[in-house]
Design an enzyme around this catalytic site. Structure first.
Site, mmCIF file in Angstrom:
data_model
loop_
_atom_site.group_PDB
_atom_site.id
_atom_site.type_symbol
_atom_site.label_atom_id
_atom_site.label_comp_id
_atom_site.label_asym_id
_atom_site.label_seq_id
_atom_site.Cartn_x
_atom_site.Cartn_y
_atom_site.Cartn_z
ATOM 1 C CB THR A 258 213.761 85.474 57.839
ATOM 2 O OG1 THR A 258 213.228 85.434 58.997
ATOM 3 C CG2 THR A 258 213.759 84.310 57.067
ATOM 4 C CG ASP A 259 214.427 86.437 62.974
ATOM 5 O OD1 ASP A 259 213.425 85.992 62.508
ATOM 6 O OD2 ASP A 259 214.105 87.083 64.107
ATOM 7 C CD GLU A 260 209.680 83.282 60.581
ATOM 8 O OE1 GLU A 260 209.235 82.284 60.140
ATOM 9 O OE2 GLU A 260 208.978 84.383 60.886
ATOM 10 C CE1 TYR B 7 209.725 83.533 54.083
ATOM 11 C CE2 TYR B 7 209.658 83.175 56.604
ATOM 12 C CZ TYR B 7 210.177 83.892 55.356
ATOM 13 O OH TYR B 7 210.836 85.106 55.673
ATOM 14 C CE LYS C 183 213.873 84.602 52.985
ATOM 15 N NZ LYS C 183 213.884 85.556 51.637
HETATM 16 P P1 NAD Z 1 206.278 90.806 50.787
HETATM 17 O O1 NAD Z 1 205.617 89.569 50.715
HETATM 18 O O2 NAD Z 1 205.859 91.897 51.327
HETATM 19 O O3 NAD Z 1 206.793 91.291 49.535
HETATM 20 C C1 NAD Z 1 207.688 90.377 48.501
HETATM 21 C C2 NAD Z 1 207.603 90.878 47.113
HETATM 22 O O4 NAD Z 1 208.052 89.770 46.299
HETATM 23 C C3 NAD Z 1 206.068 91.070 46.483
HETATM 24 O O5 NAD Z 1 206.301 92.503 45.649
HETATM 25 C C4 NAD Z 1 205.872 90.046 45.502
HETATM 26 O O6 NAD Z 1 205.192 90.680 44.381
HETATM 27 C C5 NAD Z 1 207.553 89.702 45.170
HETATM 28 N N1 NAD Z 1 207.615 88.605 44.511
HETATM 29 C C6 NAD Z 1 207.249 87.445 44.971
HETATM 30 N N2 NAD Z 1 207.786 86.347 44.296
HETATM 31 C C7 NAD Z 1 208.388 86.743 43.159
HETATM 32 C C8 NAD Z 1 208.891 86.336 41.998
HETATM 33 N N3 NAD Z 1 209.016 84.855 41.703
HETATM 34 N N4 NAD Z 1 209.679 87.009 41.288
HETATM 35 C C9 NAD Z 1 209.493 88.490 41.415
HETATM 36 N N5 NAD Z 1 208.780 89.071 42.403
HETATM 37 C C10 NAD Z 1 208.339 88.313 43.228
HETATM 38 O O7 NAD Z 1 207.659 90.469 51.796
HETATM 39 P P2 NAD Z 1 208.355 91.440 52.828
HETATM 40 O O8 NAD Z 1 207.748 91.279 54.188
HETATM 41 O O9 NAD Z 1 208.691 92.848 52.136
HETATM 42 O O10 NAD Z 1 209.900 90.461 52.851
HETATM 43 C C11 NAD Z 1 210.866 90.815 51.835
HETATM 44 C C12 NAD Z 1 211.860 90.072 52.273
HETATM 45 O O11 NAD Z 1 212.295 89.976 53.359
HETATM 46 C C13 NAD Z 1 211.493 88.458 51.982
HETATM 47 O O12 NAD Z 1 212.686 87.893 51.332
HETATM 48 C C14 NAD Z 1 211.364 87.933 53.380
HETATM 49 O O13 NAD Z 1 211.814 86.613 53.451
HETATM 50 C C15 NAD Z 1 212.328 88.916 54.253
HETATM 51 N N6 NAD Z 1 212.140 88.935 55.511
HETATM 52 C C16 NAD Z 1 210.800 89.461 55.751
HETATM 53 C C17 NAD Z 1 210.449 89.840 57.109
HETATM 54 C C18 NAD Z 1 209.339 90.646 57.580
HETATM 55 O O14 NAD Z 1 209.048 90.629 58.823
HETATM 56 N N7 NAD Z 1 208.354 90.920 56.858
HETATM 57 C C19 NAD Z 1 211.548 89.657 58.173
HETATM 58 C C20 NAD Z 1 212.803 89.136 57.661
HETATM 59 C C21 NAD Z 1 212.770 88.580 56.183
HETATM 60 O O1 TDX Z 2 196.396 86.047 62.670
HETATM 61 C C1 TDX Z 2 197.633 86.022 63.580
HETATM 62 N N1 TDX Z 2 197.510 85.781 64.828
HETATM 63 C C2 TDX Z 2 198.867 85.403 65.434
HETATM 64 O O2 TDX Z 2 198.588 85.186 66.494
HETATM 65 C C3 TDX Z 2 198.788 85.918 62.922
HETATM 66 C C4 TDX Z 2 198.915 86.520 61.274
HETATM 67 C C5 TDX Z 2 199.848 85.864 63.395
HETATM 68 N N2 TDX Z 2 199.888 85.300 64.728
HETATM 69 C C6 TDX Z 2 201.344 85.423 65.571
HETATM 70 C C7 TDX Z 2 202.241 84.144 64.916
HETATM 71 C C8 TDX Z 2 203.330 84.822 65.183
HETATM 72 O O3 TDX Z 2 203.811 84.138 66.693
HETATM 73 O O4 TDX Z 2 201.840 86.420 65.526
HETATM 74 C C9 TDX Z 2 203.120 86.430 65.436
HETATM 75 C C10 TDX Z 2 203.903 86.845 64.059
HETATM 76 O O5 TDX Z 2 203.076 86.239 63.101
HETATM 77 P P1 TDX Z 2 203.576 86.780 61.670
HETATM 78 O O6 TDX Z 2 203.072 88.201 61.548
HETATM 79 O O7 TDX Z 2 202.746 85.873 60.616
HETATM 80 O O8 TDX Z 2 205.037 86.733 61.501
HETATM 81 P P2 TDX Z 2 206.021 85.563 61.614
HETATM 82 O O9 TDX Z 2 205.218 84.265 61.436
HETATM 83 O O10 TDX Z 2 206.696 85.882 62.776
HETATM 84 O O11 TDX Z 2 206.993 85.950 60.213
HETATM 85 C C11 TDX Z 2 207.229 86.894 59.915
HETATM 86 O O12 TDX Z 2 208.769 87.596 60.329
HETATM 87 C C12 TDX Z 2 209.958 86.807 59.989
HETATM 88 C C13 TDX Z 2 207.356 87.472 58.533
HETATM 89 O O13 TDX Z 2 206.177 86.877 57.792
HETATM 90 C C14 TDX Z 2 208.400 86.577 57.690
HETATM 91 O O14 TDX Z 2 208.511 87.004 56.227
HETATM 92 C C15 TDX Z 2 209.770 87.184 58.411
HETATM 93 O O15 TDX Z 2 211.039 86.336 57.806
#
Ligand code: NAD
Ligand code: TDX
Length: 335
Positions: free
Chosen positions: A123-125, A147, A151
């Site tokens: 992730t960019d985080e 988190y 990562k």
């Molecule tokens: P998500 O939370 O929707 O899904 C995570 C999945 O991993 C789920 O299906 C869960 O059951 C599975 N999981 C969790 N722990 C596990 C374990 N110990 N063994 C096997 N499976 C397990 O997450 P997402 O949003 O789809 O993110 C997927 C990946 O991308 C993550 O690694 C996250 O850090 C990364 N990522 C997400 C975002 C975003 O905006 N959602 C952005 C950048 C990177």
């Molecule tokens: O209820 C809310 N109110 C609010 O203002 C929530 C859930 C979030 N926020 C704000 C916090 C952040 O500035 O919105 C922005 C986005 O929040 P999230 O949706 O929780 O995402 P973020 O914390 O940016 O992280 C996401 O992007 C990077 C994903 O959850 C991560 O898995 C990924 O790595």
């Protein structure tokens, strides 16, 4: 190619599996997922009968279970993670366990079974917040949440396994994804579904925090490209080039659903809330990738998807999520 996708029942992983099966007729996918609160086999209903797809229920921290699915695997794509920042603030143990230790277990499996490619989805985080400019892949990691620190730990293990054992790792670091099948704890699906239920939209702080948004299938296309054409040992930033502050997104969602701004509820800020994420994506662009969706089109499609698929999100919001949200909300309201 036979691919092991971990975390394939989650948001991005399920979109990725769908893309692979549609795009590569000769590929087979094993989806290995623990089915935590975020894992949902409803995400894959349309492809579950495909003979090239197999689901295995398992934990990436379980060495034996991972070993049992490695037969014939040529590539591992590790999506499995605890992924929600707010939950990591509530307790980091599961994040460290899955995102760091689980990554190590998969890297060991990749080493023992001599897989051709290991892609770590990061992730960019991990770079932390940036006021001006954008982070490149060479910048140092400065994660600020439990988190993102977890990562970063996974990324470091992947880099170390490449340096020490020549495991063919590639890391992708994407910006905030949005689109269908995103668990409604994340801001975009939470705010869309709350608005549909006539519930308030809890905006943290002053709503000025900035994220760079990428439509989920654009990220999946980039991951697929990196899997086939990326250079081993490299890191690729993947961003949509759509920096938006949270208040602007909230307003777009409310306007699209014909709701007024009285639906917004200002709530206390997230602890350690990163102000802005921004990444330089020249490396993946040079490989030949570009996002296909504008932010506005992607958001419109996403809103339409949640409007048309209450079967998917209503049961989530009345299940585990209800308790989580109640606790989260009462903490923030201070009541
Ligand atoms: P998500 O939370 O929707 O899904 C995570 C999945 O991993 C789920 O299906 C869960 O059951 C599975 N999981 C969790 N722990 C596990 C374990 N110990 N063994 C096997 N499976 C397990 O997450 P997402 O949003 O789809 O993110 C997927 C990946 O991308 C993550 O690694 C996250 O850090 C990364 N990522 C997400 C975002 C975003 O905006 N959602 C952005 C950048 C990177
Ligand atoms: O209820 C809310 N109110 C609010 O203002 C929530 C859930 C979030 N926020 C704000 C916090 C952040 O500035 O919105 C922005 C986005 O929040 P999230 O949706 O929780 O995402 P973020 O914390 O940016 O992280 C996401 O992007 C990077 C994903 O959850 C991560 O898995 C990924 O790595």
């Amino acid at each position: 190619m036979k691919i092991l996708v971990t975390g394939g029942a989650g948001f991005i992983g399920s979109n990725f599996i769908r893309l692979v099966l549609n795009k590569h007729p000769d590929d087979e996918v094993v989806n290995f997922d623990k089915l935590t609160y975020a894992g949902n086999l409803d995400n894959l209903k349309d492809i579950e009968a495909d003979p090239r797809y197999r689901f295995v229920h398992g934990d990436i921290c379980d060495v034996e279970a991972v070993g049992n699915v490695m037969d014939g695997i040529e590539a591992i794509i590790n999506f499995a993670a605890e992924s929600h920042v707010d939950r990591s603030i509530g307790g980091a143990a599961d994040f460290i366990q899955t995102d760091v230790y689980g990554t190590y277990v998969l890297l060991e499996a990749a080493r023992r079974h001599e897989v051709g490619r290991y892609v770590q989805i990061s992730t960019d985080e991990v770079y932390g917040s940036i006021r001006d400019g954008s982070f490149t892949e060479a910048d140092r990691l400065q994660p600020s949440s439990p988190y993102s620190a977890s990562k970063a730990g996974g990324d470091m293990q992947a880099m170390a396994y490449h340096a020490t054992f020549r495991v063919p790792t590639i890391i992708t670091r994407s910006s905030n994804n949005f689109g269908p099948y995103q668990y409604p704890e994340k801001i975009i699906p939470l705010f869309i579904t709350n608005a549909l239920e006539n519930k308030k939209l809890p905006l943290y702080g002053d709503g000025a925090n900035v994220r760079d948004w990428i439509y989920v299938t654009d990220n999946c296309e980039a991951i697929d490209l990196v899997l086939h054409r990326g250079k081993i040992g490299e890191i690729y930033n993947i961003g949509g080039g759509n920096e938006r502050d949270n208040l602007s997104i909230t307003r777009l969602i409310l306007a699209a659903l014909g709701k007024g701004e009285e639906m917004i509820e200002r709530v206390p800020d997230r602890l350690g809330h990163d102000f802005r994420y921004s990444i330089d994506c020249s490396k993946v662009t040079e490989l030949g990738w570009a996002p296909a969706r504008s932010f506005e089109d992607g958001l419109r499609e996403t809103i339409d998807w949640y409007v048309n698929n209450p079967w998917w999100w209503e049961k989530i919001k009345s299940g585990e999520f209800a308790q989580y949200y109640q606790q989260q909300y009462s903490n923030r309201s201070g009541s």
